[in-house]
Design a protein around this motif. Sequence first.
Motif, mmCIF file in Angstrom:
data_model
loop_
_atom_site.group_PDB
_atom_site.id
_atom_site.type_symbol
_atom_site.label_atom_id
_atom_site.label_comp_id
_atom_site.label_asym_id
_atom_site.label_seq_id
_atom_site.Cartn_x
_atom_site.Cartn_y
_atom_site.Cartn_z
ATOM 1 N N PHE A 140 0.921 -0.588 0.072
ATOM 2 C CA PHE A 140 -0.339 0.130 0.297
ATOM 3 C C PHE A 140 1.019 1.326 -0.138
ATOM 4 C CE2 PHE A 140 -1.527 3.303 2.246
ATOM 5 C CZ PHE A 140 -3.557 3.540 1.487
ATOM 6 N N ALA A 141 2.242 1.845 1.091
ATOM 7 C CA ALA A 141 3.236 2.327 0.879
ATOM 8 C C ALA A 141 3.640 2.150 -0.426
ATOM 9 C CB ALA A 141 4.102 2.419 1.950
ATOM 10 N N VAL A 142 3.933 1.432 -0.901
ATOM 11 C CA VAL A 142 4.462 1.115 -1.886
ATOM 12 C C VAL A 142 3.491 2.282 -3.569
ATOM 13 C CG1 VAL A 142 5.800 0.105 -4.242
ATOM 14 C CG2 VAL A 142 6.132 0.027 -1.474
ATOM 15 N N SER A 143 2.593 1.467 -3.140
ATOM 16 C CA SER A 143 2.077 2.405 -4.008
ATOM 17 C C SER A 143 1.405 4.014 -4.380
ATOM 18 C CB SER A 143 0.133 1.443 -4.113
ATOM 19 O OG SER A 143 -0.560 1.789 -3.002
ATOM 20 N N ILE A 144 1.335 4.490 -3.013
ATOM 21 C CA ILE A 144 1.065 5.631 -2.850
ATOM 22 C C ILE A 144 2.261 6.657 -4.087
ATOM 23 C CG2 ILE A 144 1.129 8.019 -1.276
ATOM 24 C CD1 ILE A 144 1.217 5.860 1.078
ATOM 25 N N PRO A 145 3.225 6.514 -4.247
ATOM 26 C CA PRO A 145 3.664 7.678 -5.453
ATOM 27 C C PRO A 145 3.022 7.144 -6.831
ATOM 28 C CG PRO A 145 5.354 5.921 -4.365
ATOM 29 C CD PRO A 145 4.534 5.731 -3.480
ATOM 30 N N LEU A 146 2.832 5.700 -7.101
ATOM 31 C CA LEU A 146 2.522 5.560 -8.623
ATOM 32 C C LEU A 146 0.898 6.305 -8.666
ATOM 33 C CD1 LEU A 146 3.122 1.734 -8.151
ATOM 34 C CD2 LEU A 146 4.735 3.301 -9.715
ATOM 35 N N ALA A 147 0.343 6.295 -7.451
ATOM 36 C CA ALA A 147 -1.303 6.931 -7.557
ATOM 37 C C ALA A 147 -1.428 8.360 -7.703
ATOM 38 C CB ALA A 147 -1.980 6.691 -6.328
ATOM 39 N N MET A 148 0.322 8.685 -7.161
ATOM 40 C CA MET A 148 0.252 10.326 -6.900
ATOM 41 C C MET A 148 0.635 10.734 -8.886
ATOM 42 S SD MET A 148 1.830 11.097 -3.848
ATOM 43 C CE MET A 148 2.203 13.035 -4.115
ATOM 44 N N GLY A 154 -2.796 12.219 -15.454
ATOM 45 C CA GLY A 154 -4.184 12.536 -15.464
ATOM 46 C C GLY A 154 -4.899 11.364 -16.057
ATOM 47 N N ARG A 155 -4.057 10.154 -16.504
ATOM 48 C CA ARG A 155 -4.190 8.879 -16.971
ATOM 49 C C ARG A 155 -5.306 7.869 -16.404
ATOM 50 N NH1 ARG A 155 1.763 6.107 -19.099
ATOM 51 N NH2 ARG A 155 -0.486 4.714 -19.945
ATOM 52 N N ARG A 156 -6.702 8.318 -16.686
ATOM 53 C CA ARG A 156 -7.931 7.601 -16.549
ATOM 54 C C ARG A 156 -7.512 5.472 -16.398
ATOM 55 N NH1 ARG A 156 -12.506 10.384 -15.428
ATOM 56 N NH2 ARG A 156 -13.583 8.867 -15.610
ATOM 57 N N SER A 157 -6.799 5.778 -17.853
ATOM 58 C CA SER A 157 -6.722 4.135 -17.568
ATOM 59 C C SER A 157 -5.529 3.762 -16.645
ATOM 60 C CB SER A 157 -5.792 3.559 -19.176
ATOM 61 O OG SER A 157 -4.644 4.474 -19.114
ATOM 62 N N LEU A 158 -4.741 4.146 -15.993
ATOM 63 C CA LEU A 158 -3.746 4.241 -14.765
ATOM 64 C C LEU A 158 -4.922 4.499 -13.194
ATOM 65 C CD1 LEU A 158 -0.923 3.195 -13.963
ATOM 66 C CD2 LEU A 158 -0.485 5.499 -14.470
ATOM 67 N N LEU A 159 -4.936 5.191 -13.118
ATOM 68 C CA LEU A 159 -5.802 6.270 -12.207
ATOM 69 C C LEU A 159 -6.896 4.908 -11.522
ATOM 70 C CD1 LEU A 159 -5.945 8.667 -10.221
ATOM 71 C CD2 LEU A 159 -7.512 9.528 -11.281
ATOM 72 N N ARG A 160 -7.385 4.860 -11.957
ATOM 73 C CA ARG A 160 -8.480 4.131 -11.622
ATOM 74 C C ARG A 160 -7.949 2.661 -11.584
ATOM 75 N NH1 ARG A 160 -13.974 4.807 -16.103
ATOM 76 N NH2 ARG A 160 -14.813 7.284 -14.711
ATOM 77 N N PRO A 161 -7.251 1.599 -11.964
ATOM 78 C CA PRO A 161 -6.584 0.891 -11.139
ATOM 79 C C PRO A 161 -5.995 1.017 -9.992
ATOM 80 C CG PRO A 161 -6.294 0.290 -13.979
ATOM 81 C CD PRO A 161 -7.126 1.664 -13.153
ATOM 82 N N MET A 162 -5.434 1.769 -10.096
ATOM 83 C CA MET A 162 -4.412 2.471 -9.136
ATOM 84 C C MET A 162 -5.211 2.089 -7.570
ATOM 85 S SD MET A 162 -1.622 1.872 -9.106
ATOM 86 C CE MET A 162 -0.782 2.459 -7.392
ATOM 87 N N ASN A 163 -6.971 2.799 -7.832
ATOM 88 C CA ASN A 163 -7.144 3.531 -6.987
ATOM 89 C C ASN A 163 -8.240 2.120 -6.321
ATOM 90 O OD1 ASN A 163 -7.103 6.041 -6.844
ATOM 91 N ND2 ASN A 163 -8.511 6.788 -8.086
ATOM 92 N N GLY A 164 -8.466 1.394 -7.177
ATOM 93 C CA GLY A 164 -8.962 0.145 -6.813
ATOM 94 C C GLY A 164 -8.360 -0.257 -6.189
ATOM 95 N N LEU A 165 -6.618 -0.792 -6.524
ATOM 96 C CA LEU A 165 -5.696 -1.493 -5.455
ATOM 97 C C LEU A 165 -5.697 -1.254 -4.181
ATOM 98 C CD1 LEU A 165 -3.218 -3.584 -5.641
ATOM 99 C CD2 LEU A 165 -1.590 -2.106 -6.826
ATOM 100 N N GLN A 166 -5.353 0.353 -3.714
ATOM 101 C CA GLN A 166 -5.219 0.946 -2.902
ATOM 102 C C GLN A 166 -5.984 0.671 -1.268
ATOM 103 O OE1 GLN A 166 -3.970 5.281 -4.450
ATOM 104 N NE2 GLN A 166 -3.028 5.062 -2.919
ATOM 105 N N ARG A 167 -8.037 0.929 -2.881
ATOM 106 C CA ARG A 167 -8.852 0.496 -1.339
ATOM 107 C C ARG A 167 -8.305 -1.429 -1.121
ATOM 108 N NH1 ARG A 167 -11.766 3.556 -5.272
ATOM 109 N NH2 ARG A 167 -12.041 5.449 -4.681
#
Length: 214
Positions: A140-148, A154-167
Motif C-alpha cells: 500500500f505504501a509503495v502504491s502511493i507514489p504510483l497513484a500520485m 491525469g491518465r484515467r486508464s492508470l488512475l482507476r486501477p490504482m484507486n481500486g488497488l489502494q482500496r
Amino acid sequence: MELQVETVSDPDLCLLEVAARVLRLHFIKPRAPAEEADRFLDVGGRDALRRIRTMTYESATGVWGKLAWWHNHIWSSEETWLRTAAIWEIRFGKTVNFSSIADWDRWITHVASTAQSEPDEDDAMVIQYADYRLKALIPFAVSIPLAMVARWTGRRSLLRPMNGLQRLLLWASIYPSFMKPYQHYAYLRGFEKKHQYAQDIRNSVGLDSENNLI
C-alpha cells in the motif's frame, strides 16, 4: 468481545483455548520440540500430513466451503501447520480421540494459528496478527507514489486501477485487526464434540469438570 467472554465462561472451550496457548508457549515455540518435529517431517511426515491437509480442503463443499477453509487456514503458514501437526502427533497424538478428520484439522489449525500469533500486551485473550497487516501495508505504501503519478498525469486508464488497488490493500491491512479475534473464537466453537475433547484433556492432566486440579 462476546465470543471471547463465552469462551472464557465455557469450561470446555476455555480449556481447549488454554491448551492451544500452552502448546504454543511450551512445545511449538521452543527449539527442541521444533527440531523433533522437523525430523519427523523430513522422514515422510511432511508428505503424509500435507495429503491430510489437502484432503480437508478438497472435502469442503462448493465455492463457499473452500473459501471458508481458506479463510480459516490463512492465519498460519503451511509450514507452521505441518510443524504443529507433527508436534501434536509425536507428543499428544493419543491424548484426544478426535471423532473426525475435520475436527482434527480444526484443532491443528487453531493451534497453528495461535502459535503464529502474539498475545496483546494489555489483554492476553486478544490475538494480534501484525505480520498480516504489515504484508498489506508495505505494498500500500509503495502504491502511493504510483497513484500520485497517475493523478498528476491525469491518465484515467492508470488512475482507476490504482484507486481500486489502494482500496483493496488498505482493506487487507485493516481486515485482520477486526476479523481475526472474531474468527479465532468462532472457529473454536465449531467442534462436533468439544466436550469429549476437553474431557480427554482433563483425564490426561487430572482436572475436574471445572478445570480444577483433582
